[in-house]
Design a protein around this motif. Structure first.
Motif, PDB file in Angstrom:
ATOM      1  N   ILE A 181       0.842  -1.205   0.000  1.00 56.55           N
ATOM      2  CA  ILE A 181       0.000   0.000   0.000  1.00 56.55           C
ATOM      3  C   ILE A 181       0.873   1.249   0.000  1.00 56.55           C
ATOM      4  CG2 ILE A 181      -1.739   1.288   1.301  1.00 56.55           C
ATOM      5  CD1 ILE A 181      -2.750  -1.407   2.377  1.00 56.55           C
ATOM      6  N   ALA A 182       1.935   1.238   0.820  1.00 58.31           N
ATOM      7  CA  ALA A 182       2.837   2.383   0.886  1.00 58.31           C
ATOM      8  C   ALA A 182       3.491   2.653  -0.473  1.00 58.31           C
ATOM      9  CB  ALA A 182       3.907   2.144   1.953  1.00 58.31           C
ATOM     10  N   GLU A 183       3.948   1.601  -1.131  1.00 59.99           N
ATOM     11  CA  GLU A 183       4.590   1.763  -2.443  1.00 59.99           C
ATOM     12  C   GLU A 183       3.602   2.267  -3.484  1.00 59.99           C
ATOM     13  OE1 GLU A 183       7.218  -0.852  -5.687  1.00 59.99           O
ATOM     14  OE2 GLU A 183       6.420  -1.800  -3.878  1.00 59.99           O
ATOM     15  N   LYS A 184       2.378   1.762  -3.459  1.00 54.01           N
ATOM     16  CA  LYS A 184       1.368   2.149  -4.448  1.00 54.01           C
ATOM     17  C   LYS A 184       1.010   3.622  -4.349  1.00 54.01           C
ATOM     18  CE  LYS A 184      -3.311   1.014  -6.027  1.00 54.01           C
ATOM     19  NZ  LYS A 184      -4.483   0.101  -5.874  1.00 54.01           N
ATOM     20  N   PHE A 185       0.926   4.149  -3.121  1.00 53.67           N
ATOM     21  CA  PHE A 185       0.449   5.511  -2.940  1.00 53.67           C
ATOM     22  C   PHE A 185       1.556   6.500  -2.576  1.00 53.67           C
ATOM     23  CE2 PHE A 185      -3.371   2.897  -2.209  1.00 53.67           C
ATOM     24  CZ  PHE A 185      -4.237   3.499  -3.119  1.00 53.67           C
ATOM     25  N   GLY A 186       2.798   6.075  -2.650  1.00 54.95           N
ATOM     26  CA  GLY A 186       3.913   6.997  -2.478  1.00 54.95           C
ATOM     27  C   GLY A 186       4.081   7.524  -1.077  1.00 54.95           C
ATOM     28  N   THR A 187       3.916   6.663  -0.089  1.00 55.23           N
ATOM     29  CA  THR A 187       4.141   7.065   1.293  1.00 55.23           C
ATOM     30  C   THR A 187       5.057   6.042   1.956  1.00 55.23           C
ATOM     31  OG1 THR A 187       3.046   7.713   3.358  1.00 55.23           O
ATOM     32  CG2 THR A 187       2.047   5.900   2.126  1.00 55.23           C
ATOM     33  N   THR A 188       5.190   6.077   3.276  1.00 56.61           N
ATOM     34  CA  THR A 188       6.109   5.166   3.960  1.00 56.61           C
ATOM     35  C   THR A 188       5.347   4.189   4.854  1.00 56.61           C
ATOM     36  OG1 THR A 188       6.414   6.588   5.908  1.00 56.61           O
ATOM     37  CG2 THR A 188       7.848   6.986   4.005  1.00 56.61           C
ATOM     38  N   ASN A 189       5.989   3.066   5.125  1.00 54.22           N
ATOM     39  CA  ASN A 189       5.379   2.072   6.016  1.00 54.22           C
ATOM     40  C   ASN A 189       5.108   2.669   7.393  1.00 54.22           C
ATOM     41  OD1 ASN A 189       5.989   0.432   3.843  1.00 54.22           O
ATOM     42  ND2 ASN A 189       7.715  -0.575   4.852  1.00 54.22           N
ATOM     43  N   ASP A 190       6.098   3.379   7.937  1.00 53.66           N
ATOM     44  CA  ASP A 190       5.960   3.936   9.279  1.00 53.66           C
ATOM     45  C   ASP A 190       4.789   4.907   9.364  1.00 53.66           C
ATOM     46  OD1 ASP A 190       8.089   2.439  10.154  1.00 53.66           O
ATOM     47  OD2 ASP A 190       9.551   4.066   9.995  1.00 53.66           O
ATOM     48  N   THR A 191       4.602   5.710   8.321  1.00 52.25           N
ATOM     49  CA  THR A 191       3.493   6.661   8.313  1.00 52.25           C
ATOM     50  C   THR A 191       2.157   5.932   8.368  1.00 52.25           C
ATOM     51  OG1 THR A 191       4.743   8.333   7.084  1.00 52.25           O
ATOM     52  CG2 THR A 191       2.349   8.474   6.974  1.00 52.25           C
ATOM     53  N   LEU A 192       2.018   4.868   7.585  1.00 53.70           N
ATOM     54  CA  LEU A 192       0.763   4.118   7.567  1.00 53.70           C
ATOM     55  C   LEU A 192       0.525   3.391   8.883  1.00 53.70           C
ATOM     56  CD1 LEU A 192       0.761   2.621   3.943  1.00 53.70           C
ATOM     57  CD2 LEU A 192      -0.391   4.676   4.800  1.00 53.70           C
ATOM     58  N   TYR A 193       1.577   2.832   9.457  1.00 51.11           N
ATOM     59  CA  TYR A 193       1.434   2.175  10.761  1.00 51.11           C
ATOM     60  C   TYR A 193       0.935   3.178  11.805  1.00 51.11           C
ATOM     61  CZ  TYR A 193       3.908  -2.086   9.268  1.00 51.11           C
ATOM     62  OH  TYR A 193       4.254  -3.261   8.655  1.00 51.11           O
ATOM     63  N   ARG A 194       1.548   4.351  11.811  1.00 47.31           N
ATOM     64  CA  ARG A 194       1.207   5.348  12.831  1.00 47.31           C
ATOM     65  C   ARG A 194      -0.207   5.887  12.633  1.00 47.31           C
ATOM     66  NH1 ARG A 194       1.495  10.648  12.618  1.00 47.31           N
ATOM     67  NH2 ARG A 194       2.747  10.624  10.712  1.00 47.31           N
ATOM     68  N   LEU A 195      -0.555   6.226  11.393  1.00 45.35           N
ATOM     69  CA  LEU A 195      -1.878   6.795  11.127  1.00 45.35           C
ATOM     70  C   LEU A 195      -3.001   5.828  11.483  1.00 45.35           C
ATOM     71  CD1 LEU A 195      -1.743   8.747   7.733  1.00 45.35           C
ATOM     72  CD2 LEU A 195      -2.051   9.663  10.021  1.00 45.35           C
ATOM     73  N   ASN A 196      -2.757   4.537  11.266  1.00 42.62           N
ATOM     74  CA  ASN A 196      -3.817   3.550  11.446  1.00 42.62           C
ATOM     75  C   ASN A 196      -3.725   2.792  12.762  1.00 42.62           C
ATOM     76  OD1 ASN A 196      -5.406   3.412   8.686  1.00 42.62           O
ATOM     77  ND2 ASN A 196      -3.246   3.692   8.180  1.00 42.62           N
ATOM     78  N   GLY A 197      -2.742   3.145  13.592  1.00 42.41           N
ATOM     79  CA  GLY A 197      -2.651   2.561  14.921  1.00 42.41           C
ATOM     80  C   GLY A 197      -2.391   1.069  14.923  1.00 42.41           C
TER      81      GLY A 197
END
Length: 380
Positions: A181-197
């Motif tokens: 998901i991070a690669e598809k939308f141009g963000t980082t794994n850590d950002t997605l982990y943090r945003l989604n708890g």
């Protein structure tokens, strides 16, 4: 009987942790508003106008722009079964989370239930408990045919790492990972982990909404404009200034917003006002080149008195000259080095570090589970 009790407790525990994780996403400060996107996977082949009606999107152009479809696309354009289409929604923040602002409004059909509406009509973008909560329904099993329900789609207006972004409620595919998901939308794994708890992929739940921040193109829109902050993510376009201006974001264009007169009929003005920059030589979207400098008439917003704001933005492509390096300083005799400091002792073996917090969390879950098992044994 004992096995059945244990199985029941595990199911309750699993449900509890799933809800806890889901509630940590789409956090939002009270009172803020913005534009967001949600990803809807069409359960069958249908027209784009039918999806527009289901979600209560007022302007077809905004739905076309969110999916980078040509503005001349017919309302009868077909969306294929299982195709994902982005839905633009106005987001409002209350009680610590974001929700689509009083839209869509769904009218209950025969044989509908809240679970069916959440899971089958809106494809898992939200839970039936959320619909029950905002509509103040006492009994989830008692809704009436013809009853109108506000469907509070998930969204957020929060900055991410100090930057304004467009939050996208991505519907998780079965078997996908946070890394994908991070690669598809141009963000980082850590950002997605943090945003989604969440802490790892095992907590990623298929067919649920996942908060993904989308980077927006930089713009010249002023903070006193009615459409500030004007955020347009990559591969989308948006009509603004009462439908008079079309702005497009393309990462290939150095993440700079490109705007031009839309050529459309204004939504609330009698005519679209002039869109000239200072001096009157350029209109919005036009450029002029002088030597190695390119000047663009950029969109800067609009006001209540039917004015469209503009500004001149200059970009230089002139070669950068570097100053000669300074002459080296004369050599000096180095001072004697101080004696080395004693090495610090290594941490004791078995130091828990971050692992301790995970163990503590596991013991908390185990403590809750044991109490639930004892309660059920007592009741049975």
């Amino acid at each position: 009987m004992g096995f059945a009790i244990i199985l029941m407790c595990l199911l309750v525990y699993s449900s509890f942790t799933t809800i806890s994780v889901a509630q940590q996403a789409f956090k939002c400060r009270e009172g803020t508003t913005c534009r967001s996107l949600v990803g809807y996977k069409s359960p069958n082949t249908t027209s784009i106008s039918s999806i527009q009606k289901l979600f209560g999107v007022k302007n077809l152009h905004s739905l076309l722009g969110a999916n980078n479809l040509r503005s001349s696309t017919s309302p009868n354009y077909m969306i294929q079964e299982q195709q994902v289409i982005k839905i633009p929604i106005p987001c409002i923040c209350f009680n610590g989370t974001g929700a689509s602002n009083k839209m869509p409004i769904y009218t209950v059909q025969p044989d509908d239930g809240l679970y069916y509406i959440a899971s089958n009509v809106f494809m898992g973008l939200l839970t039936y408990q959320r619909i029950q909560q905002v509509n103040k329904i006492e009994n989830a099993n008692e809704i009436d045919v013809g009853q109108e329900l506000w469907i509070p789609l998930p969204c957020s207006c929060e900055e991410v790492e100090g930057e304004r972004v467009v939050h996208y409620a991505h519907l998780v595919e079965e078997g996908s990972t946070v890394e994908e998901i991070a690669e598809k939308f141009g963000t980082t794994n850590d950002t997605l982990y943090r945003l989604n708890g969440i802490a790892n992929n095992s907590q990623l739940i298929a067919a649920t909404a996942f908060d993904v921040p989308l980077k927006a193109c930089s713009s010249s829109v002023r903070n006193d404009s009615l459409d500030f902050p004007f955020l347009v993510p990559n591969n989308t376009y948006f009509f603004t200034a009462n439908n008079c201006v079309k702005c497009k974001c393309d990462a290939a264009n150095n993440w700079t917003l490109q705007c031009e007169p839309s050529g459309n009929k204004p939504s609330s003005w009698s005519t679209c006002p002039a869109m000239q920059c200072e001096g009157g030589l350029l209109t919005i979207g036009n450029t002029a080149t002088s030597g190695c400098n390119t000047t663009t008439c950029a969109y800067a917003g609009f006001s209540r008195d039917q004015n469209i704001l503009t500004t001149l933005a200059t970009q230089s492509t002139c070669p950068v000259t570097t100053a000669p390096a300074p002459a080296p300083a004369p050599a000096t005799t180095p001072a004697p080095a101080p004696p080395p400091a004693p090495a610090s002792a290594p941490p004791p073996a078995g130091s828990p570090g971050n692992f301790a917090s995970r163990i503590g969390l596991s013991w908390n879950y185990l403590f809750i589970s044991i109490h639930m098992i004892l309660l059920l044994v007592y009741l049975l």
